[in-house]
Enzyme design. Structure first.
Site, PDB file in Angstrom:
ATOM      1  CE  LYS A  12      40.616  37.574  43.098  1.00 26.98           C
ATOM      2  NZ  LYS A  12      41.268  36.682  42.141  1.00 26.98           N
ATOM      3  CE1 TYR A  52      36.224  34.320  40.169  1.00 29.52           C
ATOM      4  CE2 TYR A  52      36.288  34.000  42.395  1.00 29.52           C
ATOM      5  CZ  TYR A  52      36.955  34.712  40.989  1.00 29.52           C
ATOM      6  OH  TYR A  52      37.782  35.771  41.738  1.00 29.52           O
ATOM      7  CG  ASN A 115      45.083  36.684  40.916  1.00 25.93           C
ATOM      8  OD1 ASN A 115      44.107  37.052  41.874  1.00 25.93           O
ATOM      9  ND2 ASN A 115      44.488  36.471  39.584  1.00 25.93           N
ATOM     10  CG  HIS A 118      36.293  39.918  41.028  1.00 23.89           C
ATOM     11  ND1 HIS A 118      36.345  39.068  39.637  1.00 23.89           N
ATOM     12  CD2 HIS A 118      35.468  40.814  40.464  1.00 23.89           C
ATOM     13  CE1 HIS A 118      35.415  38.959  38.627  1.00 23.89           C
ATOM     14  NE2 HIS A 118      35.166  40.501  38.959  1.00 23.89           N
ATOM     15  CD  GLU A 129      32.083  40.526  37.619  1.00 21.35           C
ATOM     16  OE1 GLU A 129      32.196  41.564  37.893  1.00 21.35           O
ATOM     17  OE2 GLU A 129      31.459  39.841  36.988  1.00 21.35           O
TER      18      GLU A 129
HETATM   19  P1  DAT Z   1      40.814  37.171  36.114  1.00 17.69           P
HETATM   20  O1  DAT Z   1      40.293  37.254  37.557  1.00 17.69           O
HETATM   21  O2  DAT Z   1      41.876  37.970  35.561  1.00 17.69           O
HETATM   22  O3  DAT Z   1      39.229  37.536  35.478  1.00 17.69           O
HETATM   23  P2  DAT Z   1      39.597  34.555  35.172  1.00 17.69           P
HETATM   24  O4  DAT Z   1      38.295  35.342  35.805  1.00 17.69           O
HETATM   25  O5  DAT Z   1      39.988  33.720  33.889  1.00 17.69           O
HETATM   26  O6  DAT Z   1      40.952  35.949  35.483  1.00 17.69           O
HETATM   27  O7  DAT Z   1      40.027  33.859  36.527  1.00 17.69           O
HETATM   28  C1  DAT Z   1      38.906  34.115  38.030  1.00 17.69           C
HETATM   29  C2  DAT Z   1      40.475  33.722  39.024  1.00 17.69           C
HETATM   30  O8  DAT Z   1      40.260  32.158  39.032  1.00 17.69           O
HETATM   31  C3  DAT Z   1      41.571  34.013  38.439  1.00 17.69           C
HETATM   32  O9  DAT Z   1      41.859  35.601  38.884  1.00 17.69           O
HETATM   33  C4  DAT Z   1      42.562  33.224  39.582  1.00 17.69           C
HETATM   34  C5  DAT Z   1      41.220  31.935  39.319  1.00 17.69           C
HETATM   35  N1  DAT Z   1      42.564  31.142  38.166  1.00 17.69           N
HETATM   36  C6  DAT Z   1      42.466  31.228  37.245  1.00 17.69           C
HETATM   37  N2  DAT Z   1      43.149  30.597  36.221  1.00 17.69           N
HETATM   38  C7  DAT Z   1      43.584  29.901  37.202  1.00 17.69           C
HETATM   39  C8  DAT Z   1      44.476  28.649  37.458  1.00 17.69           C
HETATM   40  N3  DAT Z   1      45.554  28.348  36.101  1.00 17.69           N
HETATM   41  N4  DAT Z   1      45.190  28.404  39.114  1.00 17.69           N
HETATM   42  C9  DAT Z   1      44.279  28.429  39.251  1.00 17.69           C
HETATM   43  N5  DAT Z   1      43.842  29.547  39.610  1.00 17.69           N
HETATM   44  C10 DAT Z   1      43.004  30.537  38.528  1.00 17.69           C
HETATM   45 MG    MG Z   2      36.712  36.566  35.366  1.00 15.80          MG
END
Ligand code: DAT
Ligand code: MG
Length: 155
Positions: A12, A52, A115, A118, A129
């Site tokens: 990212k 997303y 973080n 992905h 994907e």
């Molecule tokens: P992951 O990336 O672990 O698969 P996800 O699919 O639930 O997690 O979410 C995608 C991304 O969205 C995640 O890497 C960071 C962002 N994200 C998730 N929860 C968040 C939050 N509460 N506040 C801000 N960004 C968030």
């Molecule tokens: Mg995810």
């Protein structure tokens, strides 16, 4: 052969900005996963809204898309036995402050959405994907001298 899979990984914009691309790639290489595709891509709103889509009702959705468009991302496909779960283990859980020590997110980051990485979370997601980010001719099949350690009987 054992359950050889492919998974989609994005490095990212926070990791690109912080000059940590090499460190991320190194983690997967060191594990014994095989890189079969890699490129830079500047993502647009349409692609990200699909990618997303499961988060589109969340209050942070707009900020997440803006964040993901700050710089190009590094898109990669990694191959290996059970690679989808292996990569998710190496990446760690979504919130870097809750991720296990030793994971990429725990070791190198502090916040969402910054973080770093992905990674596809299921066989179905990986298939969708991979198609979203790569054309067939951008994905390579090749043999490596180390395949016998990582893909064979381990001897
Ligand atoms: P992951 O990336 O672990 O698969 P996800 O699919 O639930 O997690 O979410 C995608 C991304 O969205 C995640 O890497 C960071 C962002 N994200 C998730 N929860 C968040 C939050 N509460 N506040 C801000 N960004 C968030
Ligand atoms: Mg995810």
């Amino acid at each position: 052969m054992a359950d050889v899979q492919r998974t989609l990984v994005l490095i990212k914009p926070d990791a690109v900005q912080r000059e940590l691309v090499g460190k991320v790639v190194e983690r997967f290489e060191r594990k014994g996963l095989k890189i079969v595709a890699m490129k830079l891509a500047h993502l647009d709103e349409v692609t990200l809204s699909e990618h997303y889509g499961h988060l589109k009702e969340k209050p942070f959705f707009g900020d997440l898309l803006k964040f993901m468009m700050q710089t190009p991302v590094v898109a990669m496909i990694w191959e290996g036995i059970g690679v989808i779960d292996e990569v998710r283990k190496i990446v760690g859980s979504t919130n870097p402050r809750e991720a296990d020590a030793g994971t990429i997110r725990a070791d190198m980051s502090m916040n969402v959405p910054s973080n770093m990485v992905h990674a596809s979370d299921s066989v179905e997601a990986a298939q969708v994907e991979i198609k979203r980010f790569f054309r067939d001719e951008e994905v390579f099949t090749y043999e490596k001298l180390t395949d016998r350690f990582h893909f064979g009987e381990g001897i």
